[in-house]
Structure formats: structure tokens, C-alpha cells
Design an enzyme around this catalytic site. Structure first.
Site, mmCIF file in Angstrom:
data_model
loop_
_atom_site.group_PDB
_atom_site.id
_atom_site.type_symbol
_atom_site.label_atom_id
_atom_site.label_comp_id
_atom_site.label_asym_id
_atom_site.label_seq_id
_atom_site.Cartn_x
_atom_site.Cartn_y
_atom_site.Cartn_z
ATOM 1 N N PRO A 11 7.602 26.840 -15.558
ATOM 2 C CA PRO A 11 8.917 27.096 -16.151
ATOM 3 C C PRO A 11 9.798 28.028 -15.327
ATOM 4 C CG PRO A 11 7.208 27.342 -17.805
ATOM 5 C CD PRO A 11 6.521 27.161 -16.487
ATOM 6 N N ASN A 12 11.060 27.695 -15.304
ATOM 7 C CA ASN A 12 12.144 28.462 -14.701
ATOM 8 C C ASN A 12 12.149 28.457 -13.180
ATOM 9 O OD1 ASN A 12 13.328 29.305 -17.230
ATOM 10 N ND2 ASN A 12 11.557 30.659 -17.438
ATOM 11 N N ARG A 19 17.958 32.821 -10.290
ATOM 12 C CA ARG A 19 17.417 33.728 -11.304
ATOM 13 C C ARG A 19 16.709 34.901 -10.627
ATOM 14 N NH1 ARG A 19 12.070 33.284 -13.409
ATOM 15 N NH2 ARG A 19 11.823 34.706 -15.156
ATOM 16 N N TYR A 24 12.665 37.210 -6.848
ATOM 17 C CA TYR A 24 12.163 35.924 -6.373
ATOM 18 C C TYR A 24 12.817 35.434 -5.086
ATOM 19 C CZ TYR A 24 10.239 35.921 -11.061
ATOM 20 O OH TYR A 24 9.560 36.265 -12.191
ATOM 21 N N ASN A 75 1.791 27.196 -9.240
ATOM 22 C CA ASN A 75 2.518 28.391 -9.625
ATOM 23 C C ASN A 75 2.917 28.147 -11.077
ATOM 24 O OD1 ASN A 75 4.274 30.434 -10.212
ATOM 25 N ND2 ASN A 75 5.390 30.324 -8.273
ATOM 26 N N ALA A 78 5.474 31.726 -16.000
ATOM 27 C CA ALA A 78 5.139 32.458 -17.228
ATOM 28 C C ALA A 78 3.945 31.871 -17.968
ATOM 29 C CB ALA A 78 6.354 32.503 -18.150
ATOM 30 N N GLU A 99 -3.890 29.400 -6.849
ATOM 31 C CA GLU A 99 -2.815 29.930 -7.696
ATOM 32 C C GLU A 99 -1.852 30.719 -6.816
ATOM 33 O OE1 GLU A 99 -2.453 33.073 -11.463
ATOM 34 O OE2 GLU A 99 -4.432 32.439 -10.745
ATOM 35 N N HIS A 101 1.864 33.020 -6.726
ATOM 36 C CA HIS A 101 2.968 33.728 -7.387
ATOM 37 C C HIS A 101 3.868 34.295 -6.307
ATOM 38 C CE1 HIS A 101 1.139 33.297 -11.273
ATOM 39 N NE2 HIS A 101 -0.008 33.643 -10.712
ATOM 40 N N ARG A 108 4.339 44.513 -11.631
ATOM 41 C CA ARG A 108 5.342 44.224 -12.654
ATOM 42 C C ARG A 108 4.824 44.611 -14.024
ATOM 43 N NH1 ARG A 108 7.831 38.572 -11.755
ATOM 44 N NH2 ARG A 108 9.353 39.488 -13.168
#
Length: 154
Positions: A11-12, A19, A24, A75, A78, A99, A101, A108
Site C-alpha cells: 500500500p501507498n 508521499r 522515501y 516491500n 504498512a 523483504e 524497506h 521510526r
């Protein structure tokens, strides 16, 4: 003939470059896909690059990859921190799973420090920006026993 590598984005990530660029970066998901295609070609890998905001779609791609992929780079965004369903789907796959990120999730918010996906992943790359995707492709090529040349290695 070698099977493709699935690169799955959660998502996103369709808003990459727009964003929170301070976290990012300014590259778009299309930029990331182009970078992955170039890197994969150099490694002798074929890729299927996907993004969805829908958990069920990501699960469907993982199910597809079970039979038709040499590996998965994911990735989950969320969904990393919430999706037991994605973990269950990945646990049904025998292929290598990496995985990725873009940000360093450990620097964070505390809720981002937990990953369900990490319970299945053969490796985790975080905090390397979008270069993490290329690093994941290089690692996957190594796990698959593919030789590749890289000027960074002696």
C-alpha cells in the site's frame, strides 16, 4: 528455463516520490521498476513487478509465485506490521523471500519495528533507499546460484 522473480509492493508505494519524500525519496515507483529491470537483466533474471493497495491482491500474487517464481522480493509497506495473512501466504512458498524497506524502519515509530514478514524472509534489507531493491536482486541471484559480476566486490 528460469522462472521470474516477483517484486511485490504494498500500500501507498504507488505514491512513491510524492508521499513523504523526506523519508522515501523523490524516485517514483516507475523509476524503481526501471532500476529493477536494468539490474535484473544484468543478473540474468526476469522479473514481474507489481504494486497494490489491496492485501488480497498481494496474497494472490504470492499464491501465483508459489508455482511460477524463482523468488519473491516484497516491500509489504504498512502491511508488514499487520498482515498475518501475507505471512501465511509466504510460508506456503518454498522459494527464497527477501523483504525490502526503503526507510530504516528501526529508526521510526515503535510499531514499525515489528514485521510479520520477517518471520519468513530469508533476508531483510532496510534503510538503503530504493537501492535496497537492487541489493535484494543481487542477493536473490546469489541464493539461486546465479553468477554475476559486480565491481564493488573484489
Amino acid at each position: 528455463m528460469a522462472k521470474p522473480v516477483y517484486i511485490l509492493n504494498g500500500p501507498n508505494l504507488n505514491l512513491l516520490g510524492q508521499r513523504q519524500p523526506e523519508i522515501y525519496g523523490h524516485e517514483t515507483l516507475a523509476d524503481v521498476e526501471s532500476m529493477c529491470r536494468r539490474a535484473a537483466a544484468g543478473l540474468g533474471l526476469d522479473i514481474r513487478f507489481h504494486q497494490s493497495n489491496a492485501e488480497h491482491q498481494i496474497i494472490d500474487w504470492i499464491h501465483e509465485a508459489r508455482q511460477g517464481a524463482d523468488g519473491i522480493i516484497i516491500n509489504p509497506a504498512a502491511l508488514t506490521h499487520t498482515s498475518v495473512a501475507i505471512l501465511d501466504a509466504l510460508n506456503a512458498c518454498d522459494c527464497p523471500v527477501l523483504e525490502v524497506h526503503i526507510s530504516n524502519v528501526h529508526r521510526r515509530e515503535a510499531f514499525r519495528h515489528h514485521s510479520y514478514v520477517s518471520l519468513r524472509a530469508d533476508g531483510v534489507i532496510a534503510g538503503c533507499g530504493t537501492q535496497g531493491y537492487v541489493l535484494a536482486l543481487e542477493r536473490l541471484a546469489t541464493l539461486l546460484g546465479r553468477q554475476h559480476s559486480d565491481s564493488r566486490r573484489g
